[in-house]
Scaffold this active site. Sequence first.
Site, mmCIF file in Angstrom:
data_model
loop_
_atom_site.group_PDB
_atom_site.id
_atom_site.type_symbol
_atom_site.label_atom_id
_atom_site.label_comp_id
_atom_site.label_asym_id
_atom_site.label_seq_id
_atom_site.Cartn_x
_atom_site.Cartn_y
_atom_site.Cartn_z
ATOM 1 N N ASP A 1 0.430 -0.504 4.613
ATOM 2 C CA ASP A 1 0.015 0.271 3.431
ATOM 3 C C ASP A 1 1.197 0.535 2.501
ATOM 4 O O ASP A 1 2.333 0.635 2.960
ATOM 5 C CB ASP A 1 -0.616 1.597 3.890
ATOM 6 C CG ASP A 1 -1.449 2.239 2.793
ATOM 7 O OD1 ASP A 1 -1.776 1.557 1.807
ATOM 8 O OD2 ASP A 1 -1.774 3.440 2.932
ATOM 9 N N ASN B 1 -11.896 -2.130 0.806
ATOM 10 C CA ASN B 1 -11.058 -2.719 -0.249
ATOM 11 C C ASN B 1 -11.863 -3.622 -1.194
ATOM 12 O O ASN B 1 -11.403 -3.951 -2.289
ATOM 13 C CB ASN B 1 -9.882 -3.514 0.347
ATOM 14 C CG ASN B 1 -8.824 -2.647 1.005
ATOM 15 O OD1 ASN B 1 -8.146 -3.086 1.943
ATOM 16 N ND2 ASN B 1 -8.651 -1.422 0.542
HETATM 17 C C1 IPE Z 1 -5.953 0.506 4.673
HETATM 18 O O1 IPE Z 1 -5.256 0.831 3.533
HETATM 19 C C2 IPE Z 1 -6.370 -0.917 4.620
HETATM 20 C C3 IPE Z 1 -5.286 -1.894 4.652
HETATM 21 C C4 IPE Z 1 -4.030 -1.664 4.844
HETATM 22 C C5 IPE Z 1 -5.713 -3.255 4.486
HETATM 23 P P1 IPE Z 1 -5.985 1.544 2.286
HETATM 24 O O2 IPE Z 1 -4.924 1.783 1.273
HETATM 25 O O3 IPE Z 1 -7.151 0.742 1.861
HETATM 26 O O4 IPE Z 1 -6.505 2.901 2.934
HETATM 27 P P2 IPE Z 1 -6.769 4.317 2.286
HETATM 28 O O5 IPE Z 1 -7.702 4.077 1.135
HETATM 29 O O6 IPE Z 1 -5.456 4.850 1.821
HETATM 30 O O7 IPE Z 1 -7.354 5.147 3.381
HETATM 31 C C1 IPE Z 2 -1.965 -2.064 1.299
HETATM 32 O O1 IPE Z 2 -1.354 -1.569 0.163
HETATM 33 C C2 IPE Z 2 -2.529 -3.445 1.093
HETATM 34 C C3 IPE Z 2 -3.994 -3.494 0.963
HETATM 35 C C4 IPE Z 2 -4.806 -2.497 1.172
HETATM 36 C C5 IPE Z 2 -4.573 -4.753 0.571
HETATM 37 P P1 IPE Z 2 -2.172 -0.772 -0.931
HETATM 38 O O2 IPE Z 2 -2.662 -1.756 -1.952
HETATM 39 O O3 IPE Z 2 -3.204 0.069 -0.305
HETATM 40 O O4 IPE Z 2 -1.021 0.114 -1.556
HETATM 41 P P2 IPE Z 2 -1.150 1.631 -2.051
HETATM 42 O O5 IPE Z 2 -1.687 2.411 -0.895
HETATM 43 O O6 IPE Z 2 -2.075 1.626 -3.215
HETATM 44 O O7 IPE Z 2 0.252 2.009 -2.401
HETATM 45 MG MG MG Z 3 -3.192 1.991 0.389
#
Ligand code: IPE
Ligand code: IPE
Ligand code: MG
Length: 250
Positions: free
Chosen positions: A14, A62
Amino acid sequence: MRIRIPEHLAIIMDGNGRWAERRHLPRIAGHHRGVEAVREVVSECRTLGVRYLTLYAFSSENWGRPEDEVNALMGLLIRYLASELDDLCARSIRFRVIGEIERLPAEVVRVLRETMERTAGNTSMVLTLALSYGSRNELIRAMRSLAREVAAGRLAPEEIDEARVAGALDTAGMPDPDLLIRTSGEMRISNFLLWQLAYAELYYTEELWPDFSRQKLHEALAVFARRQRRFGLTSAQIAEGDGPFEENSH
Ligand code: IPE
Ligand code: IPE
Ligand code: MG
């Protein structure tokens, strides 16, 4: 130095978006850098003797992100798999996927299938990507498949036990994760491996995923190695070696 290495390491990668936003770059730039971190962590886990590495790359939720981000992530995934295939084979890494694969674009599915087929005989480590993955969705699919067996008269309700449920999940055949790492300071599971994480050790770090390096992985593993896992027993029982699970050490 010999330290206790998790047999199965799961990671919620994340913070890619925030990494980019802090640099006034588009979010996808963070995902690009995230791929570099994936390469480094896969390579280091293989070197350290981790047997199963499971990476949360794209969740069921996502899909709700802006279309251009979703499309860019799919493109990145195809390029990553194409560029890694030779290396996965050279290092004897088997590739697997968990999640609702049918929801992914046809081209992604084709590349995923090819990568799984080409690496099927590899034995040093299993690299699993969670794609279009949500644990509740996985549980629903598992329950439906068990219900179908019962309805067809091939399975009695009393025969449904932990092993049957585990065997109906996408992770069938894998041991449960010993350690879960989540980067970027968030302290939540976000619908990842709800059944499988029952006794995992949890580790959170403020580091954003693109900054998660070999060094940061070592820090997490050092913390894990110092934890005492008890699985519901007393410390004394664990000290006497009564624990239900053997730890692998390298
Ligand atoms: C969890 O991260 C999913 C992945 C790392 C693929 P998200 O960024 O989607 O999760 P939330 O929304 O912060 O809970
Ligand atoms: C994790 O990084 C990757 C995916 C969920 C695909 P994020 O895209 O969730 O990054 P933040 O949480 O917005 O910083
Ligand atoms: Mg995230």
